[in-house]
Structures are given as structure tokens and as C-alpha cells.
Design an enzyme around this catalytic site. Sequence first.
Site, mmCIF file in Angstrom:
data_model
loop_
_atom_site.group_PDB
_atom_site.id
_atom_site.type_symbol
_atom_site.label_atom_id
_atom_site.label_comp_id
_atom_site.label_asym_id
_atom_site.label_seq_id
_atom_site.Cartn_x
_atom_site.Cartn_y
_atom_site.Cartn_z
ATOM 1 N N GLU A 60 1.319 -0.520 0.027
ATOM 2 C CA GLU A 60 -0.208 0.056 0.083
ATOM 3 C C GLU A 60 0.850 1.566 0.158
ATOM 4 O OE1 GLU A 60 -2.193 -2.570 2.905
ATOM 5 O OE2 GLU A 60 0.091 -2.627 2.293
ATOM 6 N N THR A 205 18.856 -39.301 -0.564
ATOM 7 C CA THR A 205 18.666 -38.880 -1.275
ATOM 8 C C THR A 205 20.167 -37.445 -1.581
ATOM 9 O OG1 THR A 205 16.413 -38.381 -1.508
ATOM 10 C CG2 THR A 205 17.581 -36.499 -3.052
ATOM 11 N N SER A 312 7.043 -40.736 5.518
ATOM 12 C CA SER A 312 6.867 -40.116 7.281
ATOM 13 C C SER A 312 6.060 -39.692 6.494
ATOM 14 C CB SER A 312 8.157 -40.044 7.496
ATOM 15 O OG SER A 312 9.446 -41.025 7.645
#
Length: 373
Positions: A60, A205, A312
Site C-alpha cells: 500500500e 537422496t 514419513s
Amino acid sequence: MDSHVNNLMNDQQYMQEALSLAQKGKGLTSPNPAVGAIIVKNNIVVGKGWHKGAGLAHAEVEAINDAGTDAKQSTLYVSLEPCTHHGKTPPCTEKIIKAGISRVVIGCKDPNPHVRGNGIQRLQENKIDVGINMLKKEAETLIEDFAWYTCNGKKPFVTLKCASTIDGRIATSTGDSKWITNETSREYVHKLRHENDAILIGAGTLKSDDPSLTARINGFHSKDPVRVVLDPDLSIDENAKIITQKSDASTIVVTSKKTSSSKKNSLEKVGVKIIEIPFENKTFDLDLLLEKLGKMDIVSLLVEGGSTVIHSFLKEKLVNKAYFFIAPTIYGGNDGVPMCSGAGPKLMKDAIKLVDIHVSRFHDDILIQGYIN
């Protein structure tokens, strides 16, 4: 055309522009929400602004400063209810009142129950015409992470991302996963990374892929997410990319209290933050982890797997939103890495269901996204 219908269409058009401006700040404003604003006078846009970062001017204020004296007797379109409290910046409501704006159209109310409606009340007390819930669903979706974080004990909004073959494999038996989906899909994932405060993977990973976990978007100055690795045995290699690469984002390794103190110390010396979380029955207390990440002003968390981590988070019912990229590829075997690794329900009626589904395509890839209740 009926004047009321015409005015409504104009309001929707201008609010859509305010939402588009807000989107520019997505990923940059945390822990604040992304907000956009447009100022219109005599059907001409005289001011624009969006929140560019925490501690910087709100949307604003940006729009009012852009409009200058033209803000007087104008209409302000803002995607989120203006604030009334003093934080790092003064209240936006006072700036609006002082600028002489006569009408304010709001996308949605502030989700914080202690703040909700206060900005609207303050403007109305000063004889400003206020309209609310203009493109409400779009406005609320834009700040869904902030809304969840604010209303749920400051825990991150969790988004799950997974890429798989048609038959549900995310890697081969050797761990190879490059590449299941096409380049366009992967570019979109980098956008998701930019828009989230943190990204989480497991030690498996990390070991198999040695990923960078950065956000790389062509032609755009993207922001890297904080990198979080679940590593109960603290097996991370100190030469891993997430430690050695150049990035403004930090790396967090989540481990158990039983791991080597010397390894923890050596990692901390190279800038890695260590978080110790109870690890029992081969599972971290993920809810406690979310609490700790939330206290670090991490509003949104992108979970990228692999299969044990995905299972999980789903099992513990901690996922809010999911993105499943399906490639037109059939692995054709039962020895590859499945999307989820762990026990599922005994009955199909108890399987997890997505709601508010949206399906799109990235060339030959299909993206299915939705929410988990």
C-alpha cells in the site's frame, strides 16, 4: 451493460492486477505475506506497488508513494487487508487515511484472528468506503502458507513434490533418477523452490544425487531456499554441494543426539547448522522439527523426498499441499524405487485423498496438484 456489473468487472480487473503484482514478491517477503496494490483514479491506474521484502515498505505504501498527490479521492485495490499495527514499518491504514484515499477494495481479510478485521474497521471509522473479498479465493491461495503459519502455532506450510514414472517409480534399482521429467517440469520445480523458505530431503537422496537444492530460473534473480537434510547417522560428506557451493541460503542438518560430537563440530565450523531431534523406530519426530523450523521464521517448506521421507510426512499427516509430476514413462519392473517406502493402509478407503485438484501439462508431463485435508 448494467453499471453495477461494469463496476464489478472493473474491480475484478484491478484486483487481478494487484494479485499479479503480489506474485512478484512470492518467496521474497517471508515471514511476511506477499501483497500487491493498485491505485485507480478516474479509471486510470495512477499507482502500483508490491511488498518486496520483510522490513521494506508494504504494498500500500509503495502504491501511494507511486501515485503521489493523485492518491487523493482514489480507489486502492490491495490483495490483503491493510495492517494497523506498528512492526518494522508504520501501520498502512494511517498512510491510506493520510493520503485521502476514498475507497479501498480488499482481496481477503488478514488471517491472523487477533488482527483480522482491525484494518477494515480503522478505515471505516475514517469514512472510507471498504469492499472486501474481491477475488477472495485467489487472494487467500496467494498467502496460504502465511495463513497456515499464522493460525497453526507458527508451523511451516508443507508442500510435497514428487516426480515419478506412470507406474510410480522415482528412481531405478541403482538409484538413477536423471531425468524422469522433462526440462519444463524441472524449471517449474525451481520456481517452487524460489517460492518456499526451505527445502527438505533425506540422507539417501543426498548420498545418491549430491543435489545443489538451489533455485535456478533463467532470466530471473531467484532466491535459494534454506536446505534441510534429515541425516540420523550424520553421514553427510563435508564436500557435498549443499555445503561447498556458493549460496546465500544456509544448510541445516537434522540428526539424532547419539551422533558424533566431533562431526557435529566440524560441520558447524563450515557453516552448517545442526538440529538434534529425537529419532526412534527409524523415524524423526517431524512435528517437533516443524516447530523448530517455524521458530526460525521458516513459513513454507518444500519436501522433495525420496520415498522414505515422503512416506514419513504423509503418514504423520504433515503435508498441506502436493505436486505430483507424472512422466509418460513406464519403468516396467518391481525393483525400482517406489514413490513411498513404508506400510500403507489395509483398506483402500483409508488411502490419502487429494482435494481441490488442478491438472496441468508441461509438454508430455502431467502435473496433478491438490491439498490434503
